[in-house]
Design a protein around this motif. Structure first.
Motif, PDB file in Angstrom:
ATOM      1  N   UNK A 147       0.847  -1.203   0.000  1.00 31.44           N
ATOM      2  CA  UNK A 147       0.000   0.000   0.000  1.00 31.44           C
ATOM      3  C   UNK A 147       0.883   1.254   0.000  1.00 31.44           C
ATOM      4  N   UNK A 148       1.891   1.271   0.866  1.00 29.63           N
ATOM      5  CA  UNK A 148       2.725   2.466   0.977  1.00 29.63           C
ATOM      6  C   UNK A 148       3.614   2.668  -0.249  1.00 29.63           C
ATOM      7  N   UNK A 149       4.058   1.544  -0.837  1.00 27.00           N
ATOM      8  CA  UNK A 149       4.986   1.648  -1.972  1.00 27.00           C
ATOM      9  C   UNK A 149       4.215   1.784  -3.292  1.00 27.00           C
ATOM     10  N   UNK A 150       2.953   1.295  -3.320  1.00 21.45           N
ATOM     11  CA  UNK A 150       2.156   1.414  -4.539  1.00 21.45           C
ATOM     12  C   UNK A 150       2.175   0.182  -5.418  1.00 21.45           C
ATOM     13  N   UNK A 151       1.912  -0.993  -4.819  1.00 27.66           N
ATOM     14  CA  UNK A 151       1.814  -2.248  -5.583  1.00 27.66           C
ATOM     15  C   UNK A 151       0.511  -2.949  -5.212  1.00 27.66           C
ATOM     16  N   UNK A 152       0.013  -3.786  -6.129  1.00 24.79           N
ATOM     17  CA  UNK A 152      -1.114  -4.661  -5.764  1.00 24.79           C
ATOM     18  C   UNK A 152      -0.572  -5.855  -4.978  1.00 24.79           C
ATOM     19  N   UNK A 153      -1.440  -6.485  -4.205  1.00 21.83           N
ATOM     20  CA  UNK A 153      -0.970  -7.586  -3.359  1.00 21.83           C
ATOM     21  C   UNK A 153      -2.045  -8.665  -3.248  1.00 21.83           C
ATOM     22  N   UNK A 154      -1.634  -9.928  -3.427  1.00 25.02           N
ATOM     23  CA  UNK A 154      -2.577 -11.052  -3.283  1.00 25.02           C
ATOM     24  C   UNK A 154      -2.045 -11.987  -2.203  1.00 25.02           C
ATOM     25  N   UNK A 155      -2.897 -12.287  -1.229  1.00 31.06           N
ATOM     26  CA  UNK A 155      -2.459 -13.087  -0.079  1.00 31.06           C
ATOM     27  C   UNK A 155      -3.240 -14.400  -0.013  1.00 31.06           C
ATOM     28  N   UNK A 156      -2.521 -15.525   0.034  1.00 29.87           N
ATOM     29  CA  UNK A 156      -3.123 -16.844   0.276  1.00 29.87           C
ATOM     30  C   UNK A 156      -2.935 -17.147   1.752  1.00 29.87           C
ATOM     31  N   UNK A 157      -4.043 -17.156   2.486  1.00 22.72           N
ATOM     32  CA  UNK A 157      -3.940 -17.312   3.944  1.00 22.72           C
ATOM     33  C   UNK A 157      -4.331 -18.734   4.355  1.00 22.72           C
ATOM     34  N   UNK A 158      -3.467 -19.396   5.121  1.00 18.44           N
ATOM     35  CA  UNK A 158      -3.710 -20.760   5.602  1.00 18.44           C
ATOM     36  C   UNK A 158      -5.139 -20.834   6.182  1.00 18.44           C
ATOM     37  N   UNK A 159      -5.926 -21.788   5.676  1.00 17.67           N
ATOM     38  CA  UNK A 159      -7.364 -21.798   5.978  1.00 17.67           C
ATOM     39  C   UNK A 159      -7.685 -21.750   7.473  1.00 17.67           C
ATOM     40  N   UNK A 160      -6.965 -22.536   8.261  1.00 15.90           N
ATOM     41  CA  UNK A 160      -7.275 -22.579   9.693  1.00 15.90           C
ATOM     42  C   UNK A 160      -7.130 -21.188  10.324  1.00 15.90           C
ATOM     43  N   UNK A 161      -6.115 -20.433   9.895  1.00 17.80           N
ATOM     44  CA  UNK A 161      -5.921 -19.081  10.425  1.00 17.80           C
ATOM     45  C   UNK A 161      -6.965 -18.126   9.855  1.00 17.80           C
ATOM     46  N   UNK A 162      -7.309 -18.338   8.584  1.00 20.82           N
ATOM     47  CA  UNK A 162      -8.329 -17.514   7.931  1.00 20.82           C
ATOM     48  C   UNK A 162      -9.626 -17.592   8.739  1.00 20.82           C
ATOM     49  N   UNK A 163      -9.906 -18.822   9.227  1.00 20.44           N
ATOM     50  CA  UNK A 163     -11.127 -18.999  10.016  1.00 20.44           C
ATOM     51  C   UNK A 163     -10.952 -18.495  11.433  1.00 20.44           C
ATOM     52  N   UNK A 164      -9.751 -18.718  12.021  1.00 17.77           N
ATOM     53  CA  UNK A 164      -9.537 -18.327  13.423  1.00 17.77           C
ATOM     54  C   UNK A 164      -9.332 -16.821  13.586  1.00 17.77           C
ATOM     55  N   UNK A 165      -8.892 -16.157  12.521  1.00 15.95           N
ATOM     56  CA  UNK A 165      -8.474 -14.752  12.658  1.00 15.95           C
ATOM     57  C   UNK A 165      -9.134 -13.824  11.653  1.00 15.95           C
ATOM     58  N   UNK A 166     -10.463 -13.677  11.743  1.00  9.37           N
ATOM     59  CA  UNK A 166     -11.144 -12.816  10.767  1.00  9.37           C
ATOM     60  C   UNK A 166     -10.653 -11.371  10.823  1.00  9.37           C
ATOM     61  N   UNK A 167     -10.134 -10.942  11.980  1.00 12.55           N
ATOM     62  CA  UNK A 167      -9.716  -9.541  12.084  1.00 12.55           C
ATOM     63  C   UNK A 167      -8.424  -9.271  11.322  1.00 12.55           C
ATOM     64  N   UNK A 168      -7.513 -10.236  11.317  1.00  9.30           N
ATOM     65  CA  UNK A 168      -6.288 -10.084  10.504  1.00  9.30           C
ATOM     66  C   UNK A 168      -6.665  -9.955   9.037  1.00  9.30           C
ATOM     67  N   UNK A 169      -7.668 -10.749   8.661  1.00  7.54           N
ATOM     68  CA  UNK A 169      -8.173 -10.717   7.301  1.00  7.54           C
ATOM     69  C   UNK A 169      -8.620  -9.306   6.927  1.00  7.54           C
ATOM     70  N   UNK A 170      -9.376  -8.696   7.827  1.00  5.69           N
ATOM     71  CA  UNK A 170      -9.885  -7.348   7.544  1.00  5.69           C
ATOM     72  C   UNK A 170      -8.756  -6.337   7.506  1.00  5.69           C
TER      73      UNK A 170
END
Ligand code: PLP
Length: 472
Positions: free
Chosen positions: A167-190
């Motif tokens: 965001x600060x440097x000006x690039x797009x970013x795509x993140x593949x988040x380990x499913x268990x964490x994706x489910x356990x950590x909705x706030x990190x996702x946001x």
């Protein structure tokens, strides 16, 4: 308006009793200007990374589709120091230099004779050490014309750090988040979304690697090895996209050495030098960041005990085999010489998501083989008990990963007390745990399972590396 009596009061307010200072701070102007490259000092050079097809060391051309040339150069550099670009320093100055604390209240609570210090990396905007390399990687990619980065994330700390940097440097970013964490950590996702990145749970339907795993294991909790496969496949398939890794590689560990360089200066301010240096190890980057500048001193002749802390559920350094293995599950990466539990090993879903990786940085493996560092593994309920003790004394609620270093510190202080010695212990508090409240909820509800890796599963997983080249 301030008058002289106010000034006198203020001055009294900030005075500290000699030797009783709590925080050791550096000025922005004291930010390290160079990264330290431990390869220049290592007694044994790490073995080369191999091309899985030819069995030969990989060259720049093999890596060019995934990384910018500057980072490929840093990966193999033997220069002792590498200049930090001004643009990176400018972004670092948003949170660096980070504070170093004397943990007086913790010392009192456990009644140790030792002195405990910690370097706190949780003051960065994403809340961990990870942006030290994310900013550098985003910078070099942008400089060399890439417009998009893909990556994996376990606990979400790395994904949020890269999203922040892009965001600060000006690039797009795509993140593949380990499913268990994706489910356990909705706030990190946001948080990742707030910094403008696109995020999907891994294994996903978006890559061949993800689809193949879902076909075999529809409810796979995911692992860093799987998420790496997806992110590498994404980058390899697009000209505009490079891959970015948050740990393991030489250049990532290099970028983290600002931590240890600052800590050396801060320990001097405290009129102290550590007998013991401690960090938790997932891929090894925060441990390296603190420990490498101190290992430079150790290699030059100073006596320091350097301790790496890992989970018993994923005991890469304490029980893994030193071997050539793939860095990812789908065998898309080169072969890396490292301690490994096997590339298709899926660790139990413990809450220290960032420590669930089957391998470790080759630099750290080599230092372990050479006896310059040692490692211990801990069960998660013990780690959480130490985290809660730390929060109740020092105030900061640690990330579950960082809590392994706290637990290691308590073990080191206990050992010193038992030996009747007064030691100075320094550890890396690599991040805060404000996005890990679900893990703390489970701990307080008594729902955390203590998982130590089972021998049978270990033999099965290590079967996956049979037939691969063996290190010399
Ligand atoms: C706070 C924190 N500490 C440590 C780690 C482990 O990674 P590494 O070993 O590369 O420092 C992570 C990984 O996500 C993390 O988020």
């Amino acid at each position: 308006m301030l008058n002289s009596s106010h000034i006198a009061l203020y001055a009294r307010g900030v005075q500290t009793r000699a030797g009783s200072q709590t925080k050791f701070l550096l000025q922005e102007s004291e930010l390290p200007r160079r990264w330290y490259n431990i390869r220049s000092d290592m007694p044994t050079a790490p073995q080369p990374v191999l091309h899985p097809g030819t069995g030969e060391p990989v060259g720049p051309d093999d890596l060019a589709p995934l990384f910018p040339m500057e980072l490929i150069g840093q990966e193999v550099s033997e220069d002792a120091e590498i200049a930090i670009p001004d643009e990176v320093l400018e972004i670092y100055s948003l949170w660096r230099p980070t504070p170093l604390f004397r943990a007086r209240r913790l010392e009192e609570a456990i009644g140790t004779r030792s002195r405990i210090f910690y370097k706190y990396e949780g003051v960065s905007p994403p809340g961990s050490h990870k942006p030290n390399t994310a900013v550098a990687q985003a910078f070099y990619n942008k400089q060399e014309g890439r417009t998009r980065l893909s990556t994996e994330t376990g606990a979400g700390q790395w994904g949020s750090a890269l999203a922040f940097a892009c965001k600060l440097i000006g690039l797009e970013c795509k993140v593949y988040m380990v499913r268990i964490s994706y489910e356990q950590k909705p706030n990190r996702r946001s948080l990742i979304q707030a910094w403008g990145a696109e995020i999907v749970p891994s294994p996903s339907e978006e890559t061949q690697s993800g689809r193949a795993i879902l076909e075999e294991h529809p409810s796979s909790p995911g692992s860093l090895g799987i998420a790496i496969s997806e992110a590498v496949e994404d980058a390899a398939g697009r000209e505009d996209t490079a891959y970015s890794l948050g740990s393991v590689l030489n250049h990532v560990l290099l970028h983290q050495t600002v931590i240890g360089q600052e800590a050396l200066a801060q320990m001097e301010l405290a009129d102290a030098f550590p007998d013991v240096v401690i960090g938790c190890v997932g891929g090894g980057s925060n441990f390296a960041g603190l420990a490498f500048p101190f290992l430079r001193e150790k290699i030059a002749g100073r006596e320091i005990d350097v301790l790496a802390c890992e989970p018993a559920a994923c005991p890469t350094l304490t029980r893994g085999l030193f071997a050539y293995d793939f860095g990812d599950t789908s065998k898309l990466t080169p072969l890396v010489p490292m301690h490994t539990l096997g590339h298709d090993f899926v660790p139990a879903p413990i809450h220290a998501g960032g420590l669930r990786y089957h391998g470790v940085a080759p630099l750290i493996s080599q230092l372990l083989l050479d006896g310059l560092i040692r490692a211990e593994a801990y069960l998660q309920n013990d780690v959480f008990a130490s985290a809660v003790l730390f929060a109740g004394t020092e105030g900061i609620l640690p990330a579950p990963e960082a809590a392994h270093a706290i637990h290691g510190t308590l073990q080191a202080a206990k050992a010193a007390d038992e030996a009747g010695e007064e030691r100075t212990i320094l550890f890396n508090l690599s991040g805060h745990g404000h996005f890990d409240m679900g893990a703390y909820d489970s701990y307080f509800a008594g729902k955390l399972e203590d998982v130590a890796l089972d021998e049978d599963e270990m033999s099965r997983a290590l079967g996956a590396i049979e037939g691969l080249p063996t290190p010399a």
